[in-house]
Scaffold this active site. Structure first.
Site, short mmCIF file in Angstrom:
data_model
loop_
_atom_site.label_atom_id
_atom_site.label_comp_id
_atom_site.label_asym_id
_atom_site.label_seq_id
_atom_site.Cartn_x
_atom_site.Cartn_y
_atom_site.Cartn_z
N TRP A 1 38.65 47.73 42.62
CA TRP A 1 39.71 46.71 42.80
C TRP A 1 40.74 46.90 41.71
O TRP A 1 40.39 47.09 40.54
CB TRP A 1 39.13 45.30 42.71
CG TRP A 1 38.83 44.66 44.05
CD1 TRP A 1 37.77 44.95 44.86
CD2 TRP A 1 39.60 43.65 44.70
NE1 TRP A 1 37.83 44.17 45.98
CE2 TRP A 1 38.94 43.36 45.92
CE3 TRP A 1 40.77 42.95 44.39
CZ2 TRP A 1 39.41 42.41 46.81
CZ3 TRP A 1 41.23 42.00 45.28
CH2 TRP A 1 40.56 41.73 46.48
N PHE B 1 32.82 42.06 40.49
CA PHE B 1 31.54 41.36 40.58
C PHE B 1 30.37 42.34 40.60
O PHE B 1 29.29 42.03 40.07
CB PHE B 1 31.51 40.45 41.83
CG PHE B 1 30.39 39.46 41.78
CD1 PHE B 1 30.47 38.35 40.96
CD2 PHE B 1 29.23 39.66 42.52
CE1 PHE B 1 29.41 37.45 40.87
CE2 PHE B 1 28.18 38.77 42.44
CZ PHE B 1 28.26 37.66 41.62
N GLU B 2 30.59 43.52 41.17
CA GLU B 2 29.51 44.52 41.25
C GLU B 2 29.28 45.24 39.92
O GLU B 2 28.33 46.03 39.79
CB GLU B 2 29.83 45.54 42.36
CG GLU B 2 29.70 45.01 43.77
CD GLU B 2 30.82 44.04 44.17
OE1 GLU B 2 31.99 44.36 43.90
OE2 GLU B 2 30.51 42.96 44.70
N CYS C 1 39.27 44.77 36.53
CA CYS C 1 40.53 44.03 36.34
C CYS C 1 40.59 42.93 37.39
O CYS C 1 40.55 43.21 38.59
CB CYS C 1 41.71 44.99 36.50
SG CYS C 1 43.29 44.14 36.56
N VAL C 2 40.65 41.70 36.93
CA VAL C 2 40.77 40.56 37.84
C VAL C 2 42.13 39.92 37.60
O VAL C 2 42.46 39.55 36.47
CB VAL C 2 39.64 39.54 37.64
CG1 VAL C 2 39.59 38.58 38.82
CG2 VAL C 2 38.29 40.22 37.48
N ASP D 1 45.99 33.01 44.47
CA ASP D 1 46.26 31.64 44.92
C ASP D 1 44.98 30.82 45.11
O ASP D 1 45.04 29.61 45.26
CB ASP D 1 47.02 31.67 46.25
CG ASP D 1 48.40 32.28 46.07
OD1 ASP D 1 48.94 32.19 44.96
OD2 ASP D 1 48.91 32.86 47.04
N HIS E 1 39.16 32.23 43.38
CA HIS E 1 38.27 33.39 43.20
C HIS E 1 38.29 33.92 41.79
O HIS E 1 37.29 34.38 41.25
CB HIS E 1 38.66 34.51 44.17
CG HIS E 1 39.88 35.27 43.76
ND1 HIS E 1 41.15 34.88 44.10
CD2 HIS E 1 40.02 36.35 42.99
CE1 HIS E 1 42.02 35.70 43.57
NE2 HIS E 1 41.37 36.61 42.88
N ARG F 1 48.17 46.20 29.32
CA ARG F 1 46.90 46.37 28.59
C ARG F 1 46.10 47.57 29.07
O ARG F 1 44.95 47.76 28.68
CB ARG F 1 46.06 45.08 28.74
CG ARG F 1 46.67 43.91 27.97
CD ARG F 1 46.23 42.56 28.49
NE ARG F 1 46.81 41.46 27.71
CZ ARG F 1 48.08 41.03 27.81
NH1 ARG F 1 48.90 41.58 28.69
NH2 ARG F 1 48.52 40.06 27.04
#
Ligand code: RBF
Length: 160
Positions: A31, A66-67, A89-90, A94, A97, A136
């Site tokens: 992701w 998450f994995e 990276c999260v 909206d 999550h 970053r």
């Protein structure tokens, strides 16, 4: 006034223990791959710059942050690595999550650190937008992958 942000790629090479003979596992998420691949590459380069052999770096790829918990857990339980770096990276969206994933990953990786003897390094970037993540992962604030590599070598030197 905002405090100046430490550049994530800055480190004192004299103070970093050699990584010669050290085995490092890196688990990274797909992701936001523009960001996570840059973090991964930064970590690998900094490990190599500090003496870790290419064949002593193992890369695991997982779908999302998450994995990372499962991937890091598998690496830790294999007992093959002196340290494991988890990279993801999260980016805030909206829906809630963001909070669930960030809290889940933080709790999962923290648990590994207290239950097992292999340090797990927290390479999760959590930002409000893509620009902050770019800054970053090789942008104006440096690369968190570099910081994770240095942290891994410091933890190994201290505890292993
Ligand atoms: N994974 C990430 O690594 N970064 C993200 O920003 C991210 N955003 C997500 C947003 C939503 C709405 C969902 C459902 C999943 C997201 N994931 C993200 C994927 C997550 O970490 C995991 O791979 C999936 O939920 C499958 O367990």
């Amino acid at each position: 006034m905002a405090t100046a942000l430490h550049n994530l790629s800055d480190y004192d090479a004299q103070k970093v223990a050699s990584g010669k003979g050290r085995k490092i596992g890196i688990v990274y998420a797909d992701w936001n791959s523009e960001i996570t691949y840059a973090l991964r590459d930064g970590a690998v380069k900094t490990l190599r710059d500090n003496g870790v052999a290419e064949e002593d770096i193992t890369l695991y790829n997982v779908p999302g942050s998450f994995e990372l918990i499962y991937g890091a857990s598998q690496m830790v339980k294999s007992n093959k690595y002196d340290a494991v770096i988890a990279i993801g990276c999260v980016i805030r969206g909206d829906t809630p999550h963001f909070d669930y994933i960030c809290e889940g990953v933080t709790a999962g990786l923290s648990q590994l650190n207290v239950q097992y003897d292999t340090p797990v390094i927290f390479g999760l970037i959590t930002t409000n937008n893509l620009l902050q993540a770019q800054e970053r992962s090789g942008g104006r604030h440096g690369n968190k992958g570099d910081e994770c590599a240095v942290t891994a070598l410091q933890m190994i030197a201290q505890f292993k």
